[in-house]
Write a protein that holds these residues in place. Structure first.
Motif, PDB file in Angstrom:
ATOM      1  N   THR C   2      58.827  62.594  70.436  1.00  0.00           N
ATOM      2  CA  THR C   2      59.827  61.810  69.721  1.00  0.00           C
ATOM      3  C   THR C   2      59.612  61.946  68.215  1.00  0.00           C
ATOM      4  O   THR C   2      58.524  62.297  67.752  1.00  0.00           O
ATOM      5  CB  THR C   2      59.705  60.328  70.087  1.00  0.00           C
ATOM      6  OG1 THR C   2      58.447  59.870  69.622  1.00  0.00           O
ATOM      7  CG2 THR C   2      59.822  60.126  71.585  1.00  0.00           C
ATOM      8  N   LEU C   5      56.890  59.536  66.967  1.00  0.00           N
ATOM      9  CA  LEU C   5      55.543  60.014  67.228  1.00  0.00           C
ATOM     10  C   LEU C   5      55.175  61.098  66.219  1.00  0.00           C
ATOM     11  O   LEU C   5      54.077  61.128  65.670  1.00  0.00           O
ATOM     12  CB  LEU C   5      55.454  60.561  68.655  1.00  0.00           C
ATOM     13  CG  LEU C   5      54.106  61.100  69.088  1.00  0.00           C
ATOM     14  CD1 LEU C   5      53.040  60.032  68.947  1.00  0.00           C
ATOM     15  CD2 LEU C   5      54.159  61.591  70.519  1.00  0.00           C
ATOM     16  N   GLU C   8      54.436  59.558  62.856  1.00  0.00           N
ATOM     17  CA  GLU C   8      53.158  58.855  62.901  1.00  0.00           C
ATOM     18  C   GLU C   8      51.991  59.843  62.836  1.00  0.00           C
ATOM     19  O   GLU C   8      51.016  59.631  62.127  1.00  0.00           O
ATOM     20  CB  GLU C   8      53.106  58.021  64.184  1.00  0.00           C
ATOM     21  CG  GLU C   8      52.074  56.941  64.140  1.00  0.00           C
ATOM     22  CD  GLU C   8      52.281  55.920  65.245  1.00  0.00           C
ATOM     23  OE1 GLU C   8      53.265  56.037  65.995  1.00  0.00           O
ATOM     24  OE2 GLU C   8      51.449  55.006  65.347  1.00  0.00           O
ATOM     25  N   GLN C   9      52.135  60.938  63.573  1.00  0.00           N
ATOM     26  CA  GLN C   9      51.086  61.959  63.551  1.00  0.00           C
ATOM     27  C   GLN C   9      50.980  62.607  62.186  1.00  0.00           C
ATOM     28  O   GLN C   9      49.902  62.995  61.739  1.00  0.00           O
ATOM     29  CB  GLN C   9      51.359  63.044  64.595  1.00  0.00           C
ATOM     30  CG  GLN C   9      51.309  62.569  66.010  1.00  0.00           C
ATOM     31  CD  GLN C   9      49.987  61.954  66.339  1.00  0.00           C
ATOM     32  OE1 GLN C   9      48.986  62.227  65.718  1.00  0.00           O
ATOM     33  NE2 GLN C   9      49.984  61.086  67.321  1.00  0.00           N
ATOM     34  N   ALA C 138      57.645  51.528  64.768  1.00  0.00           N
ATOM     35  CA  ALA C 138      56.317  52.127  64.822  1.00  0.00           C
ATOM     36  C   ALA C 138      55.439  51.562  63.717  1.00  0.00           C
ATOM     37  O   ALA C 138      55.264  52.183  62.682  1.00  0.00           O
ATOM     38  CB  ALA C 138      56.410  53.650  64.700  1.00  0.00           C
TER      39      ALA C 138
END
Lengths: 398, 329, 295
Positions: C2, C5, C8-9, C138
């Motif tokens: 996604t 994700l 965030e990474q 998130a």
């Protein structure tokens, strides 16, 4: 020329001295125990629990296990299999110990066990923590005992609890080492729902940012983890820092919810369900004495690690007593250990055919005790008299 | 005269190693036979590093990786033989040393050649860091090699015989096998550094540009030396695997490569026998000083610094000084 | 994967990247100017973390502990430089490797003696322990964002220091022609000490920021040291700019190398090897790294 000879002779002397140095004759009726455990790094706290628990067990025999002179040789495996193996070789071959115990981690125990079981002096391994499935099944050995639990026992109980609680989709995480794999295999053995993620991280890793992001994206109903020691503290903290603990309930085995974890995690752990074979709140006379004396001696609540090590010392005490202190009588000693004629702090305890425990597993929940400290409070029994899944593969006669 | 002194030192030490198992048996301290066997095994690895470090001036910070590869070759073949599972589903495993040991050298040597292709194009600090990084890569390869135990290491049954003559489980017999291999490695290395090939390698250490100007294509020489050193280190690893019947990536941790460099310098670079003395002293300290103080590295660390600053001739240089610090002039 | 994700990474990898840059900057300067390999650089990372953990435990003040810990790391570095390393600048790289390897053994043992063999787990400061929703849905830990911001701020500061100040001019001059700087009447010894202490301060800062995330323990600097070497080799030894670019790349590759195999079901073997494969690939085409500092 003088320097030449000096150098050569000096080296020869060093080599010779190394050989002659410690050669004491083994006294009659005296037991030597090699305690190999992890005392460095992020998991040092686990080794400390084992050392203290074992020491209390010895103290409850007035310093003489089975009434005979008792010497404990201690070594730090530094959380490394090769170091543990070196220590084991040294302890059985040079120090001639009768029993090796104390290893925390399964990968280290696998490396430690071989040289002990192969030694000519016929010593025993009595694990006070790790219970790797290899030794429960195909590699079972008459000189190998586990006084704690089979690796997957606590996790089987957790899987059964998740099943009982009606959880459908679960996300699993553990470190990538034998006990980690045994743990998740154990959970899945009794959990019938869907496993939406099964992630193994590097042993010793304490930063879970990347994995937790993937976990959140998978949206499970609950998370089950197996992270002992420092890894567990780091994991639950980061889980809570990310706000996951309110969204996705965390189920843990005692290793990630006991007194080696709770003081470090604090508030965040309140309400977490944990499966265990022993708890500081378990009510029986042996346990009340153990917990009270441990708190008095070390000024903290004991963890399961300390309880196991204490039980190991009590087990050895009972066995040595049964052979009247003649520990050189290995067959007699082995039979006496198998009989497990002692009061375990966990309640009912006996050895299976593979010399792993048959015992109860309980459900606990983290709450505050009367003094406001976080403890594993009893919530019920998950399994009674549970053995392990590997005993069928063990060809050792019962 | 100088050479005589050195010959005496070498003879005394090799003699001490030769009678050691007998003394240990007499005193009923057989544990020490195994410990000294391990010392001899690491001495072989240290000699291999001396070939490139001491003679070739190549500061390889990844020698332990070749050691580990050799060990894993033996371990994996033995493991397959024990379980009767074909390796890669293709050929059966084996414990026969005439297959496993040469194969260990071959695989370790080829890996060294491959790494040499990348790293030998550089020099100095680049070379140090690149060999270190490649060794780390190999370390992590074995860490993540789940099928063979990964970080936990691989347990296997290693017992075998040396050409049907010596059982490797025989404490004393296997000791002399290792001892003989060390002597053979020392002899062949001694021949090598005195050959024309050895002269070129020495020339590269002193002044590579001049060697090129003299018409030597230095790269193939360096690569060959690097490969040989890798293969010999792999042989030491193979012996280690048989010795331990357990192998884990820990043996190729980067600090182990550092330890090997310390052994070579401690004993005397570019002396071949020096590293044997260095490995002996280093491992004896590592094994026995912890009996007296847990924190021996607090003293050992600064001692290395002092040795580097003030006493770089090594044990051999101290016990038997020569006109020049390094041999081969 | 996604988008959430992925982002965030990306933040995680940037955070690792700036940490690596803080380490690499000091190491690459010391190499560029003094022509010195310093394996013990990771020890200052560890010292910074230990000092900060102890100071916080005793004073309870973050604002006091951080600068003191950085100064402490720099001071230890200065002592090491004056007593040991100074004598090594003229020596060959082998001597430098060995002596600084000895220093690693010493410092790892020293912290065990002073602080015990176990790890110290320190809390993220209460002030920074919250989460923010940078991207809706998130939440990301504030602390990690602070680490990221601090790292970037230091990068800007270093750029300013080197490009705009007299000290920076000397550093640039020293990196390109060492003897010339000395000939111009600059006190070379003092310049070296200053640069070395600066590198140690940066390493100490990186270490103390990593403390609450990874835990503080003996040997904690060793793993990051090797990754720092990879950064420096990729970036080109001696180049600050190269170190910055390479640190970000290594941060990316390492973070995504860990998560991609999990998501795609590839063998996990790739995870830890990823940055070394990257290094091998880059070296094959550019043996001196991406931004070679000098010929």
């Amino acid at each position: 020329m003088f320097k030449t000879l000096l150098g050569a002779v000096g080296t020869a002397i060093i080599m010779g001295a190394a050989i002659v140095a410690p050669s004491q004759a083994d006294a009659q009726n005296r037991i030597k125990i090699g305690l190999i455990t992890t005392l460095s790094g992020p998991n040092a706290v686990l080794g400390r629990e084992i050392v203290d628990g074992f020491a209390l067990g010895v103290r409850h025999s007035d310093g003489r296990l089975g009434g005979i002179e008792t010497e404990v040789v201690q070594g730090d495996d530094q959380f490394r299999p090769d170091t543990g193996r070196e220590l084991a070789q040294r302890m059985v071959e040079r120090d001639r110990v009768d029993i090796v115990t104390g290893v925390v981690f399964s990968n280290i125990l696998l490396a430690v066990a071989d040289p002990v079981l192969r030694a000519r002096s016929n010593p025993f391994v009595i694990s006070a923590n790790a219970g790797p499935s290899e030794f429960a099944g195909a590699d079972c050995n008459p000189n190998f005992f586990v006084a704690s639990w089979p690796n997957d026992g606590t996790h089987e109980a957790a899987g059964q609890h998740a099943q009982n609680a009606g959880i459908r989709r679960v996300y699993l995480m553990a470190p990538n080492y034998p006990a980690g794999r045994d743990a998740l295999a154990g959970f899945k053995r009794f959990f019938r729902g869907e496993v939406v993620g099964e992630v193994y991280t590097q042993l010793g890793q304490t930063d879970y940012a990347a994995e937790l992001a993937a976990l959140r994206a998978a949206r499970p109903d609950a998370t089950y983890i197996f992270y002992p020691g420092g890894m567990g503290v780091a994991y639950i903290r980061q889980y809570s820092q990310l706000g996951l603990i309110q969204q996705i309930p965390l189920i843990a085995p005692s290793f990630s919810a006991d007194q080696t974890i709770l003081p470090g995690v604090g508030e965040a752990a309140l309400g977490v369900f944990a499966s265990t074979f022993w708890s500081e709140s378990l009510d029986n006379p042996a346990n009340r004495r153990f917990v009270t004396d441990f708190e008095a001696a070390y000024n903290r609540i004991p963890s399961p690690y300390a309880a196991q090590a204490y039980d190991t010392a009590r087990l050895i005490d009972s066995a040595v007593r049964a052979v009247n202190g003649n520990v050189a009588n290995r067959d007699g000693l082995r039979a006496a250990i198998r009989a497990a004629n002692f009061q375990s702090v966990r309640g009912p305890f006996r050895f299976n055919r593979n010399q792993f425990p048959i015992q109860n597993y309980y459900l606990t929940q983290i709450e505050r005790d009367a003094r406001g400290r976080l403890v594993m409070a009893m919530r019920g029994t998950i399994f009674e008299n549970r053995g392990d899944a590997y005993v069928e593969q063990c060809r050792m006669p019962g | 005269m100088a050479l005589d002194r050195r010959a005496i030192v070498i003879a005394v030490l090799l003699g001490a190693f030769a009678v050691l198992p007998l003394a240990a048996e007499l005193l009923d301290q057989t544990w020490y036979i195994g410990q000294f066997r391990k010392i001899l095994i690491f001495a072989i690895a240290a000699v291999s590093l001396d070939l490139i470090l001491g003679y070739g001036g190549m500061v390889c910070f990844g020698q332990a990786a070749f050691f580990g590869i050799g060990a894993y070759v033996v371990a994996i073949l033995s493991w397959h033989a024990q379980r009767n599972i074909p390796v890669f589903g293709l050929f059966p495993g084996t414990k026969a040393i005439w297959i496993t040991w040469p194969l260990a050298m071959l695989v370790a040597g080829s890996t060294a050649a491959l790494i040499g292709l990348f790293s030998l194009r550089t020099a100095g600090i680049h070379f140090i860091m690149i060999t270190l990084a490649f060794a780390q890569m190999i370390y992590f390869f074995f860490v993540s090699l789940r099928a063979y135990g990964g970080e936990d290491g691989l347990r296997f049954r290693s017992e075998t015989t040396v050409f049907g003559l010596v059982d490797t489980r025989d404490e004393v017999g296997f000791y002399y096998v290792v001892y003989a291999i060390l002597c053979l490695v020392l002899f062949l290395s001694w021949r090598l550094v005195r050959s024309r090939f050895g002269m070129v390698i020495l020339g590269v250490r002193e002044n590579e540009r001049r060697m090129r100007a003299l018409g030597f294509a230095t790269f193939p020489y360096k690569l060959a030396a690097f490969t040989i050193a890798g293969a010999v280190s792999g042989l030491a690893g193979a012996l280690f695997a048989v010795e331990e019947s357990f192998i884990s990536p820990a043996v190729m941790h980067w600090t182990r490569s550092g330890d090997l460099i310390v052994m070579v310098v401690l004993g005397g670079m570019g002396t071949l026998f020096g590293p044997v003395a260095g490995a002996t002293l280093f491992l004896l300290m590592e094994k026995f000083i912890p009996d007296f103080t847990e924190h021996w590295k607090l003293i050992f660390g600064p001692a290395i610094v002092l040795i580097v600053l003030f006493a770089k001739h090594g044990l051999i240089g101290w016990a038997a000084p020569k006109g020049t610090q390094r041999e081969g002039h | 994967m996604t988008v959430l994700l992925f982002i965030e990474q990306l933040l995680n990898s940037l955070q690792l990247g700036v940490t690596l840059f803080l380490m690499a900057a000091g190491l690459t300067l010391v190499f560029g100017i003094m022509n010195m390999v310093n394996l013990a650089h990771g020890s200052f990372y560890m010292i910074g973390a230990y000092l900060c953990a102890t100071l916080i435990q005793h004073t309870g003040s973050l604002l006091l502990s951080v600068p003191l810990a950085i100064l402490g790391a720099a001071a230890v570095g200065l002592v090491v430089e004056l007593t040991t390393l100074r004598a090594l600048y003229q020596r060959d790289h082998l001597d430098q490797v060995l002596a600084t390897f000895g220093l690693i053994l010493f410092f790892n043992e020293l912290v065990k003696v002073l602080w015990g063999p176990g790890a110290i787990l320190i809390d993220v400061p209460a002030l920074l322990s919250g989460r923010v929703e940078l991207i809706p849905g998130a939440p990301y830990p504030v602390y990690r964002l602070v680490v990221l911001a601090a790292g970037l701020a230091i990068a800007v500061f270093l750029w300013w220091l080197i490009a705009r100040t007299r000290l920076g001019m000397l550093i640039r001059a020293g990196a390109s022609n060492r003897t010339m700087v000395g000939a111009l009447g600059v006190n070379i010894a003092r310049l070296y000490s200053l640069v070395f202490a600066l590198g140690c301060a940066l390493a100490g800062f990186a270490g103390l920021m990593a403390g609450p995330i990874y835990g503080v323990e003996a040997g904690m600097g060793d793993a990051i040291l090797i990754k720092t070497f990879v950064v420096i080799v990729i970036g080109g030894i001696g180049s600050i700019r190269g170190a910055f670019v390479a640190a970000l790349i290594v941060g990316l590759v390492d973070t995504f190398g860990r998560i991609l195999p999990v998501l795609l079901g590839l063998p996990a073997a790739l995870a830890e090897m990823a940055i070394y494969l990257l290094m091998a690939g880059i070296l094959f085409f550019k043996p001196a790294g991406l931004f070679p500092a000098r010929g």
